[in-house]
Structures are given as structure tokens and as C-alpha cells.
Motif scaffolding. Structure first.
Motif, PDB file in Angstrom:
ATOM      1  N   PHE A 244       0.829  -1.206   0.000  1.00 43.54           N
ATOM      2  CA  PHE A 244       0.000   0.000   0.000  1.00 43.54           C
ATOM      3  C   PHE A 244       0.867   1.263   0.000  1.00 43.54           C
ATOM      4  O   PHE A 244       0.539   2.247  -0.652  1.00 43.54           O
ATOM      5  N   ILE A 245       1.968   1.229   0.729  1.00 38.94           N
ATOM      6  CA  ILE A 245       2.858   2.390   0.815  1.00 38.94           C
ATOM      7  C   ILE A 245       3.473   2.692  -0.562  1.00 38.94           C
ATOM      8  O   ILE A 245       3.411   3.825  -1.041  1.00 38.94           O
ATOM      9  N   PHE A 246       4.055   1.683  -1.197  1.00 43.20           N
ATOM     10  CA  PHE A 246       4.660   1.925  -2.507  1.00 43.20           C
ATOM     11  C   PHE A 246       3.616   2.355  -3.539  1.00 43.20           C
ATOM     12  O   PHE A 246       3.857   3.265  -4.330  1.00 43.20           O
ATOM     13  N   ASP A 247       2.448   1.717  -3.527  1.00 44.25           N
ATOM     14  CA  ASP A 247       1.400   2.108  -4.472  1.00 44.25           C
ATOM     15  C   ASP A 247       0.946   3.546  -4.236  1.00 44.25           C
ATOM     16  O   ASP A 247       0.694   4.289  -5.185  1.00 44.25           O
ATOM     17  N   GLY A 248       0.865   3.960  -2.980  1.00 46.73           N
ATOM     18  CA  GLY A 248       0.494   5.334  -2.658  1.00 46.73           C
ATOM     19  C   GLY A 248       1.550   6.334  -3.098  1.00 46.73           C
ATOM     20  O   GLY A 248       1.222   7.429  -3.560  1.00 46.73           O
ATOM     21  N   LEU A 249       2.814   5.963  -2.986  1.00 48.52           N
ATOM     22  CA  LEU A 249       3.892   6.848  -3.433  1.00 48.52           C
ATOM     23  C   LEU A 249       3.879   7.008  -4.951  1.00 48.52           C
ATOM     24  O   LEU A 249       4.156   8.091  -5.471  1.00 48.52           O
ATOM     25  N   VAL A 250       3.524   5.939  -5.660  1.00 49.07           N
ATOM     26  CA  VAL A 250       3.386   6.034  -7.120  1.00 49.07           C
ATOM     27  C   VAL A 250       2.206   6.945  -7.451  1.00 49.07           C
ATOM     28  O   VAL A 250       2.324   7.859  -8.279  1.00 49.07           O
ATOM     29  N   GLU A 251       1.078   6.718  -6.796  1.00 54.05           N
ATOM     30  CA  GLU A 251      -0.120   7.523  -7.061  1.00 54.05           C
ATOM     31  C   GLU A 251       0.107   9.009  -6.742  1.00 54.05           C
ATOM     32  O   GLU A 251      -0.428   9.886  -7.411  1.00 54.05           O
ATOM     33  N   ALA A 252       0.929   9.294  -5.731  1.00 57.11           N
ATOM     34  CA  ALA A 252       1.228  10.675  -5.359  1.00 57.11           C
ATOM     35  C   ALA A 252       2.238  11.320  -6.299  1.00 57.11           C
ATOM     36  O   ALA A 252       2.472  12.525  -6.231  1.00 57.11           O
ATOM     37  N   GLY A 253       2.858  10.522  -7.160  1.00 57.00           N
ATOM     38  CA  GLY A 253       3.843  11.052  -8.089  1.00 57.00           C
ATOM     39  C   GLY A 253       5.243  11.168  -7.508  1.00 57.00           C
ATOM     40  O   GLY A 253       6.118  11.784  -8.114  1.00 57.00           O
ATOM     41  N   VAL A 254       5.469  10.549  -6.358  1.00 55.36           N
ATOM     42  CA  VAL A 254       6.799  10.589  -5.748  1.00 55.36           C
ATOM     43  C   VAL A 254       7.774   9.764  -6.594  1.00 55.36           C
ATOM     44  O   VAL A 254       8.905  10.182  -6.828  1.00 55.36           O
ATOM     45  N   ILE A 255       7.326   8.597  -7.035  1.00 63.36           N
ATOM     46  CA  ILE A 255       8.112   7.761  -7.944  1.00 63.36           C
ATOM     47  C   ILE A 255       7.232   7.391  -9.136  1.00 63.36           C
ATOM     48  O   ILE A 255       6.003   7.389  -9.040  1.00 63.36           O
ATOM     49  N   LYS A 256       7.881   7.082 -10.248  1.00 65.45           N
ATOM     50  CA  LYS A 256       7.157   6.784 -11.485  1.00 65.45           C
ATOM     51  C   LYS A 256       6.464   5.429 -11.411  1.00 65.45           C
ATOM     52  O   LYS A 256       5.378   5.237 -11.940  1.00 65.45           O
ATOM     53  N   ASN A 257       7.110   4.471 -10.772  1.00 60.16           N
ATOM     54  CA  ASN A 257       6.629   3.097 -10.702  1.00 60.16           C
ATOM     55  C   ASN A 257       7.192   2.501  -9.420  1.00 60.16           C
ATOM     56  O   ASN A 257       8.031   3.128  -8.759  1.00 60.16           O
ATOM     57  N   ASP A 258       6.771   1.296  -9.056  1.00 60.90           N
ATOM     58  CA  ASP A 258       7.345   0.664  -7.868  1.00 60.90           C
ATOM     59  C   ASP A 258       8.156  -0.579  -8.235  1.00 60.90           C
ATOM     60  O   ASP A 258       8.324  -1.487  -7.444  1.00 60.90           O
ATOM     61  N   GLY A 259       8.685  -0.584  -9.450  1.00 59.83           N
ATOM     62  CA  GLY A 259       9.493  -1.703  -9.916  1.00 59.83           C
ATOM     63  C   GLY A 259      10.952  -1.596  -9.479  1.00 59.83           C
ATOM     64  O   GLY A 259      11.327  -0.732  -8.686  1.00 59.83           O
ATOM     65  N   TRP A 260      11.769  -2.440 -10.034  1.00 55.21           N
ATOM     66  CA  TRP A 260      13.181  -2.534  -9.667  1.00 55.21           C
ATOM     67  C   TRP A 260      13.938  -1.226  -9.862  1.00 55.21           C
ATOM     68  O   TRP A 260      14.850  -0.916  -9.099  1.00 55.21           O
ATOM     69  N   SER A 261      13.588  -0.477 -10.885  1.00 60.45           N
ATOM     70  CA  SER A 261      14.320   0.761 -11.180  1.00 60.45           C
ATOM     71  C   SER A 261      14.064   1.859 -10.153  1.00 60.45           C
ATOM     72  O   SER A 261      14.929   2.693  -9.904  1.00 60.45           O
ATOM     73  N   GLU A 262      12.875   1.877  -9.552  1.00 56.57           N
ATOM     74  CA  GLU A 262      12.512   2.935  -8.603  1.00 56.57           C
ATOM     75  C   GLU A 262      12.548   2.487  -7.144  1.00 56.57           C
ATOM     76  O   GLU A 262      12.687   3.306  -6.244  1.00 56.57           O
ATOM     77  N   ASN A 263      12.402   1.205  -6.916  1.00 57.55           N
ATOM     78  CA  ASN A 263      12.336   0.658  -5.559  1.00 57.55           C
ATOM     79  C   ASN A 263      13.724   0.194  -5.140  1.00 57.55           C
ATOM     80  O   ASN A 263      14.210  -0.841  -5.567  1.00 57.55           O
ATOM     81  N   GLY A 264      14.359   0.993  -4.262  1.00 52.80           N
ATOM     82  CA  GLY A 264      15.690   0.664  -3.775  1.00 52.80           C
ATOM     83  C   GLY A 264      15.675  -0.171  -2.511  1.00 52.80           C
ATOM     84  O   GLY A 264      16.709  -0.404  -1.901  1.00 52.80           O
TER      85      GLY A 264
END
Length: 119
Positions: free
Chosen positions: A77-97
Motif C-alpha cells: 500500500f505504501i509503494f502504491d500510494g507513493l506512485v499515485e502521489a507522483g513521488v516515484i514513477k513506478n514501484d518496480g526494480w528501477s525505482e524501488n531501492g
């Protein structure tokens, strides 16, 4: 540079998510929407980042739920919310550290504190 957000209350644990998904497809959908929107609302002020790491501290009202149950669904839910807020483009390998979880008890003020660091 890091930024801290605080999500009030507790999120459903993995057991609640599984139960909702088994009972009716709409139950999980509603649960995901409510919790994702909560994160989105809290994270709207954060500037866009390319790749992030999350230090998550779960302040629970008691020790009735296991830590793996608490974090199991909440991280999604946290990662999906950050994507929806525009903090990150996606929650895949490239954006999720990655992320780390810590667990504390605060019976009077359950919440989730998240330190977001661009990596």
C-alpha cells in the motif's frame, strides 16, 4: 536528502488482506483503495524522486499481530500510494531501492513513520 512522512493509525495486516480477498473480490479492492489513498494524501507534498529507499517504523497499539503480518500488506500500500502521489514513477526494480522495517509499540498513537531517501 531524506523526507519523513507519518501515516496515522494502522494498516491492515497480511491476514486481514487475505481474509478480505477470500471473502469477496470487492473487499480487497476497497481496502487497497482506502489505504493507498491515505498514503497518497500524506505524500502529495514530496518532490518527485528517481529511486527511493524506505526506512519504515510501524508504531502498533499492541503486540497482537506478528511483525511479518503487519508489514506484509502495508509495504504494498505504501509503494502504491507513493506512485499515485507522483513521488516515484513506478514501484518496480528501477525505482524501488528497498526498505527496512522496525516495530515499536505506542498504544496511544499508532502510526507508520517513513523516511524516504533517494538512492
Amino acid at each position: 536528502m531524506s523526507v519523513k512522512i507519518i501515516i496515522p493509525g494502522e494498516m491492515p495486516g497480511m491476514n486481514e488482506i487475505i481474509s478480505a480477498a477470500k471473502s469477496h473480490y470487492g473487499q480487497y479492492s476497497k481496502m487497497k483503495k482506502v489505504n493507498t489513498e491515505l498514503v497518497t494524501w500524506v505524500a502529495k507534498r514530496i518532490p518527485k524522486k528517481e529511486r527511493i529507499f524506505l526506512d519504515i517504523t510501524w508504531y502498533c497499539k499492541n503486540k497482537r499481530r506478528d511483525p511479518d503480518n503487519i508489514a506484509g500488506g502495508g509495504v504494498k500500500f505504501i509503494f502504491d500510494g507513493l506512485v499515485e502521489a507522483g513521488v516515484i514513477k513506478n514501484d518496480g526494480w528501477s525505482e524501488n531501492g528497498g526498505w527496512s522495517n522496525k516495530f515499536e509499540i505506542d498504544k496511544d498513537n499508532p502510526r507508520i513513520e517513513i523516511i524516504i531517501t533517494e538512492v
